[in-house]
Design a protein around this motif. Structure first.
Motif, PDB file in Angstrom:
ATOM      1  N   ALA A 213       0.842  -1.190   0.000  1.00 12.07           N
ATOM      2  CA  ALA A 213       0.000   0.000   0.000  1.00 12.07           C
ATOM      3  C   ALA A 213       0.880   1.243   0.000  1.00 12.07           C
ATOM      4  O   ALA A 213       1.808   1.345   0.796  1.00 12.07           O
ATOM      5  CB  ALA A 213      -0.911   0.005   1.226  1.00 12.07           C
ATOM      6  N   VAL A 214       0.588   2.162  -0.911  1.00  7.54           N
ATOM      7  CA  VAL A 214       1.280   3.453  -0.954  1.00  7.54           C
ATOM      8  C   VAL A 214       0.351   4.479  -0.310  1.00  7.54           C
ATOM      9  O   VAL A 214      -0.746   4.735  -0.816  1.00  7.54           O
ATOM     10  CB  VAL A 214       1.615   3.867  -2.398  1.00  7.54           C
ATOM     11  CG1 VAL A 214       2.311   5.226  -2.416  1.00  7.54           C
ATOM     12  CG2 VAL A 214       2.479   2.809  -3.066  1.00  7.54           C
ATOM     13  N   VAL A 215       0.777   5.027   0.824  1.00  8.81           N
ATOM     14  CA  VAL A 215      -0.051   5.958   1.590  1.00  8.81           C
ATOM     15  C   VAL A 215       0.584   7.342   1.538  1.00  8.81           C
ATOM     16  O   VAL A 215       1.744   7.504   1.922  1.00  8.81           O
ATOM     17  CB  VAL A 215      -0.189   5.488   3.057  1.00  8.81           C
ATOM     18  CG1 VAL A 215      -0.997   6.483   3.876  1.00  8.81           C
ATOM     19  CG2 VAL A 215      -0.830   4.102   3.114  1.00  8.81           C
ATOM     20  N   GLU A 216      -0.171   8.314   1.057  1.00  9.20           N
ATOM     21  CA  GLU A 216       0.301   9.697   0.979  1.00  9.20           C
ATOM     22  C   GLU A 216      -0.549  10.576   1.874  1.00  9.20           C
ATOM     23  O   GLU A 216      -1.779  10.596   1.744  1.00  9.20           O
ATOM     24  CB  GLU A 216       0.256  10.206  -0.463  1.00  9.20           C
ATOM     25  CG  GLU A 216       1.202   9.464  -1.405  1.00  9.20           C
ATOM     26  CD  GLU A 216       1.057   9.918  -2.849  1.00  9.20           C
ATOM     27  OE1 GLU A 216       0.213  10.816  -3.107  1.00  9.20           O
ATOM     28  OE2 GLU A 216       1.766   9.376  -3.713  1.00  9.20           O
ATOM     29  N   ASN A 217       0.097  11.276   2.799  1.00 13.41           N
ATOM     30  CA  ASN A 217      -0.609  12.143   3.750  1.00 13.41           C
ATOM     31  C   ASN A 217      -1.752  11.409   4.452  1.00 13.41           C
ATOM     32  O   ASN A 217      -2.846  11.948   4.640  1.00 13.41           O
ATOM     33  CB  ASN A 217      -1.150  13.394   3.042  1.00 13.41           C
ATOM     34  CG  ASN A 217      -0.035  14.272   2.506  1.00 13.41           C
ATOM     35  OD1 ASN A 217       1.051  14.323   3.080  1.00 13.41           O
ATOM     36  ND2 ASN A 217      -0.287  14.957   1.409  1.00 13.41           N
ATOM     37  N   GLY A 218      -1.482  10.142   4.818  1.00 14.74           N
ATOM     38  CA  GLY A 218      -2.461   9.357   5.555  1.00 14.74           C
ATOM     39  C   GLY A 218      -3.557   8.744   4.711  1.00 14.74           C
ATOM     40  O   GLY A 218      -4.439   8.063   5.244  1.00 14.74           O
ATOM     41  N   MET A 219      -3.531   8.947   3.385  1.00 11.51           N
ATOM     42  CA  MET A 219      -4.592   8.448   2.508  1.00 11.51           C
ATOM     43  C   MET A 219      -4.026   7.415   1.540  1.00 11.51           C
ATOM     44  O   MET A 219      -3.008   7.648   0.889  1.00 11.51           O
ATOM     45  CB  MET A 219      -5.201   9.604   1.713  1.00 11.51           C
ATOM     46  CG  MET A 219      -6.295   9.202   0.745  1.00 11.51           C
ATOM     47  SD  MET A 219      -7.830   8.730   1.560  1.00 11.51           S
ATOM     48  CE  MET A 219      -8.435  10.361   2.053  1.00 11.51           C
ATOM     49  N   LEU A 220      -4.685   6.255   1.448  1.00 16.20           N
ATOM     50  CA  LEU A 220      -4.258   5.212   0.519  1.00 16.20           C
ATOM     51  C   LEU A 220      -4.384   5.711  -0.916  1.00 16.20           C
ATOM     52  O   LEU A 220      -5.452   6.157  -1.339  1.00 16.20           O
ATOM     53  CB  LEU A 220      -5.122   3.959   0.708  1.00 16.20           C
ATOM     54  CG  LEU A 220      -4.841   2.792  -0.246  1.00 16.20           C
ATOM     55  CD1 LEU A 220      -3.438   2.235  -0.019  1.00 16.20           C
ATOM     56  CD2 LEU A 220      -5.884   1.700  -0.096  1.00 16.20           C
ATOM     57  N   GLN A 221      -3.282   5.631  -1.679  1.00 17.46           N
ATOM     58  CA  GLN A 221      -3.269   6.097  -3.065  1.00 17.46           C
ATOM     59  C   GLN A 221      -3.104   4.969  -4.070  1.00 17.46           C
ATOM     60  O   GLN A 221      -3.561   5.079  -5.203  1.00 17.46           O
ATOM     61  CB  GLN A 221      -2.131   7.110  -3.264  1.00 17.46           C
ATOM     62  CG  GLN A 221      -2.258   8.364  -2.442  1.00 17.46           C
ATOM     63  CD  GLN A 221      -3.424   9.240  -2.874  1.00 17.46           C
ATOM     64  OE1 GLN A 221      -3.854   9.213  -4.024  1.00 17.46           O
ATOM     65  NE2 GLN A 221      -3.958  10.010  -1.943  1.00 17.46           N
ATOM     66  N   GLU A 222      -2.424   3.913  -3.667  1.00 19.00           N
ATOM     67  CA  GLU A 222      -2.128   2.840  -4.619  1.00 19.00           C
ATOM     68  C   GLU A 222      -2.009   1.529  -3.875  1.00 19.00           C
ATOM     69  O   GLU A 222      -1.516   1.488  -2.740  1.00 19.00           O
ATOM     70  CB  GLU A 222      -0.836   3.165  -5.365  1.00 19.00           C
ATOM     71  CG  GLU A 222      -0.619   2.351  -6.615  1.00 19.00           C
ATOM     72  CD  GLU A 222       0.428   2.975  -7.529  1.00 19.00           C
ATOM     73  OE1 GLU A 222       0.821   2.278  -8.484  1.00 19.00           O
ATOM     74  OE2 GLU A 222       0.859   4.114  -7.290  1.00 19.00           O
ATOM     75  N   LEU A 223      -2.465   0.461  -4.503  1.00 16.06           N
ATOM     76  CA  LEU A 223      -2.393  -0.872  -3.907  1.00 16.06           C
ATOM     77  C   LEU A 223      -1.905  -1.853  -4.960  1.00 16.06           C
ATOM     78  O   LEU A 223      -2.434  -1.911  -6.066  1.00 16.06           O
ATOM     79  CB  LEU A 223      -3.767  -1.305  -3.380  1.00 16.06           C
ATOM     80  CG  LEU A 223      -3.798  -2.663  -2.684  1.00 16.06           C
ATOM     81  CD1 LEU A 223      -3.174  -2.558  -1.306  1.00 16.06           C
ATOM     82  CD2 LEU A 223      -5.220  -3.197  -2.572  1.00 16.06           C
ATOM     83  N   LEU A 224      -0.883  -2.610  -4.606  1.00 16.89           N
ATOM     84  CA  LEU A 224      -0.358  -3.634  -5.507  1.00 16.89           C
ATOM     85  C   LEU A 224      -0.457  -4.983  -4.801  1.00 16.89           C
ATOM     86  O   LEU A 224      -0.137  -5.087  -3.608  1.00 16.89           O
ATOM     87  CB  LEU A 224       1.093  -3.336  -5.888  1.00 16.89           C
ATOM     88  CG  LEU A 224       1.314  -2.042  -6.666  1.00 16.89           C
ATOM     89  CD1 LEU A 224       1.722  -0.928  -5.708  1.00 16.89           C
ATOM     90  CD2 LEU A 224       2.377  -2.223  -7.730  1.00 16.89           C
ATOM     91  N   ILE A 225      -0.895  -5.984  -5.535  1.00 12.80           N
ATOM     92  CA  ILE A 225      -1.112  -7.317  -4.958  1.00 12.80           C
ATOM     93  C   ILE A 225      -0.406  -8.351  -5.822  1.00 12.80           C
ATOM     94  O   ILE A 225      -0.523  -8.336  -7.051  1.00 12.80           O
ATOM     95  CB  ILE A 225      -2.616  -7.654  -4.876  1.00 12.80           C
ATOM     96  CG1 ILE A 225      -3.333  -6.647  -3.963  1.00 12.80           C
ATOM     97  CG2 ILE A 225      -2.825  -9.076  -4.365  1.00 12.80           C
ATOM     98  CD1 ILE A 225      -4.838  -6.829  -3.932  1.00 12.80           C
ATOM     99  N   GLU A 226       0.329  -9.236  -5.167  1.00  9.31           N
ATOM    100  CA  GLU A 226       0.976 -10.349  -5.872  1.00  9.31           C
ATOM    101  C   GLU A 226       0.685 -11.618  -5.111  1.00  9.31           C
ATOM    102  O   GLU A 226       1.032 -11.750  -3.938  1.00  9.31           O
ATOM    103  CB  GLU A 226       2.484 -10.110  -5.975  1.00  9.31           C
ATOM    104  CG  GLU A 226       3.200 -11.186  -6.780  1.00  9.31           C
ATOM    105  CD  GLU A 226       4.655 -10.821  -7.026  1.00  9.31           C
ATOM    106  OE1 GLU A 226       4.954 -10.241  -8.080  1.00  9.31           O
ATOM    107  OE2 GLU A 226       5.486 -11.086  -6.131  1.00  9.31           O
ATOM    108  N   ARG A 227       0.020 -12.552  -5.763  1.00  8.34           N
ATOM    109  CA  ARG A 227      -0.336 -13.819  -5.129  1.00  8.34           C
ATOM    110  C   ARG A 227       0.651 -14.893  -5.554  1.00  8.34           C
ATOM    111  O   ARG A 227       1.074 -14.943  -6.714  1.00  8.34           O
ATOM    112  CB  ARG A 227      -1.768 -14.207  -5.491  1.00  8.34           C
ATOM    113  CG  ARG A 227      -2.767 -13.257  -4.835  1.00  8.34           C
ATOM    114  CD  ARG A 227      -4.192 -13.538  -5.164  1.00  8.34           C
ATOM    115  NE  ARG A 227      -5.061 -12.763  -4.284  1.00  8.34           N
ATOM    116  CZ  ARG A 227      -6.362 -12.613  -4.465  1.00  8.34           C
ATOM    117  NH1 ARG A 227      -6.946 -13.175  -5.508  1.00  8.34           N
ATOM    118  NH2 ARG A 227      -7.066 -11.900  -3.614  1.00  8.34           N
TER     119      ARG A 227
END
Length: 484
Positions: free
Chosen positions: A17-31
């Protein structure tokens, strides 16, 4: 802007999870069972050459053959040549072994997309074998810095390979860049050895795991912390950082809190919200996001927002807020391809320009390449966003078996009328003592309540008694008429 990277690891999957100023901006998932293929290099075998499409299908050892367009095939005579006008049959033949790299993962029913222009990335550079050109990332805007970096990697010193200087190299010294050059040359030598001994189809080179790619590709000076909740992954990441990005070592942190890492930062709730069509805005307006096979559409509505001055001002403020919000949603949901944005119609040209500028400025933080058009006379904005992996919805969800992906189902009343038509057909075609209708609870309730008089009229018309039975496992649209 402060940025933190949170890495959540389980045996089944890794989530970043990429969090900017406390807000989630991007999510990457690898299974673990379905790792991404982008960046992997294969020794493949050409299965079919399609002159009409100027493309070929290549077997790289996956369930589906991968797709290779003529524009992605290196000419053996000139590695710099663009082959848009080449004939695919002159370049490839069925049964031929070929070295390819995945540039797009399998998306939906489409196989992976390939290129023969192989590249191998490191922290600061991307190696382009058999290409002597040295390029600089367009995100490095200072011309003096671009020239400094290009001088370090003088093309005359590297006649047999080319390099792209990545954005992360801005401000890097000569020692760091030459260290990357040495690393990439050794890595490419190992890859060439593997190519010589492998039998197609075979995986030649696999890109780094998700957590290490993030550290290599996304971490910039603005990242304050990289928090990891797995000791094993933390140790592996720290070893990688110490070897390739030592300046990041103080920012690595092993998370040992009692609550799950993603819960502490409210990431889990944001993931659930990102799977909904409806996105509320702080003003009371909202977005409606619909993803289809061909494109994604985003509709903006004022909702409960009535403004304080007049209608035009209300529309303008809603569109401004929506422009920022939808840029975040594109990153978070990883929506790519063609995107159509239906802003609320604005009369003033200045308002249209400001909304467009807000959208473009909000997209500057996006790692994916985007292109935005002007606002059309209908208030629509067409844009594209480069897509190399599946969207969040396609990773986490599957098509609803009840509605088959339509997003709607027939009403109980509609199904009742379908049942009446089926009963009429059955009564005319077959002889029966009575009829039994199997249907869902809501449909049977409708038949025995709102449509009771219609059932009585139908019984009188066909002169056969009709009975009803609830099947709890039937979805609303399913029913059976049984002759008895």
């Amino acid at each position: 802007m402060s940025e933190e990277i949170l890495i959540n690891v389980t045996p089944q999957e890794t989530r970043v999870a990429v969090v900017e100023n406390g807000m989630l901006q991007e999510l990457l998932i690898e299974r673990s069972q379905s790792r991404g293929l982008v960046g992997n290099i294969y020794k493949g075998k050409v299965k079919r050459v399609l002159p009409g499409m100027q493309a070929a299908f290549v077997d790289i050892g996956l369930e589906r053959s991968a797709f290779l367009h003529v524009s992605e095939v290196i000419s053996q005579h000139d590695s710099q040549q663009e082959n848009h006008n080449e004939d695919i049959t002159r370049l490839l033949r069925e049964g031929q072994d070929i070295i390819v790299q995945v540039i797009k993962d399998e998306l939906g029913s489409k196989g992976a997309r390939l290129t023969t222009h192989t590249t191998v990335p490191s922290r600061y550079l991307v190696l382009m074998p058999e290409n002597s050109h040295v390029g600089v990332s367009q995100r490095i805007e200072d011309e003096n810095e671009r020239n400094r970096l290009r001088d370090i990697l003088n093309e005359k010193e590297h006649p047999d390979e080319g390099y792209i200087i990545r954005t992360a190299a801005e401000g890097a010294g000569e020692i760091e860049l030459r260290r990357d050059v040495s690393f990439l040359k050794k890595l490419w030598d190992r890859i060439k050895t593997r190519i010589g001994s492998a039998k197609a189809p075979a995986l030649i080179y696999e890109d780094l795991s998700l957590e290490l790619r993030i550290v290599r590709d996304m971490v910039a000076s603005k990242v304050e912390k990289i928090r990891i909740d797995s000791q094993g992954v933390f140790d592996k990441t720290r070893q990688f950082v110490n070897e390739f990005v030592p300046e990041l070592e103080p920012r690595l942190e092993m998370y040992r809190g009692g609550r799950p890492l993603f819960d502490v930062y409210n990431v889990e709730d944001e993931i659930q919200k990102a799977l909904h069509r409806h996105v509320p805005l702080k003003s009371g307006g909202y977005l409606i996001i619909d993803q289809t096979e061909a494109m994604t559409t985003i509709d903006i509505n004022t909702g409960a927002f009535v403004g304080h001055r007049n209608l035009e001002e209300t529309i303008f403020r809603t569109n401004l807020e929506a422009a920022s919000a939808l840029a975040r949603q594109l990153r978070l949901r990883n929506l790519g391809g063609i995107i159509i944005i239906d802003f609320i119609d604005m009369k003033e040209e200045d308002h249209k320009r400001q909304v467009l500028r807000t959208l473009e400025k909000s997209l500057e933080h996006d790692h994916a390449k985007t292109h935005v058009t002007e606002v059309s006379s209908l208030g629509l904005v067409e844009m594209t966003r480069k897509r190399t992996r599946e969207s969040l919805e396609r990773i986490l969800c599957e098509t609803c078996p009840t509605c088959d992906g339509r997003g709607t189902i027939k009403t109980a009343q509609t199904v009742c009328y379908e049942i009446f038509r089926e009963i009429t057909r059955a009564a005319r075609a077959y002889e029966a003592q009575k009829l039994l209708v199997l249907a869902s609870q809501d449909v049977v309730d409708c038949l025995l309540d709102e449509e009771a008089s219609s059932v009585a009229e139908l019984e009188a018309f066909i002169k056969i008694p009709i009975r009803f039975q609830v099947e709890s496992l039937y979805p609303q649209e399913q029913f059976d008429v049984v002759l008895m």
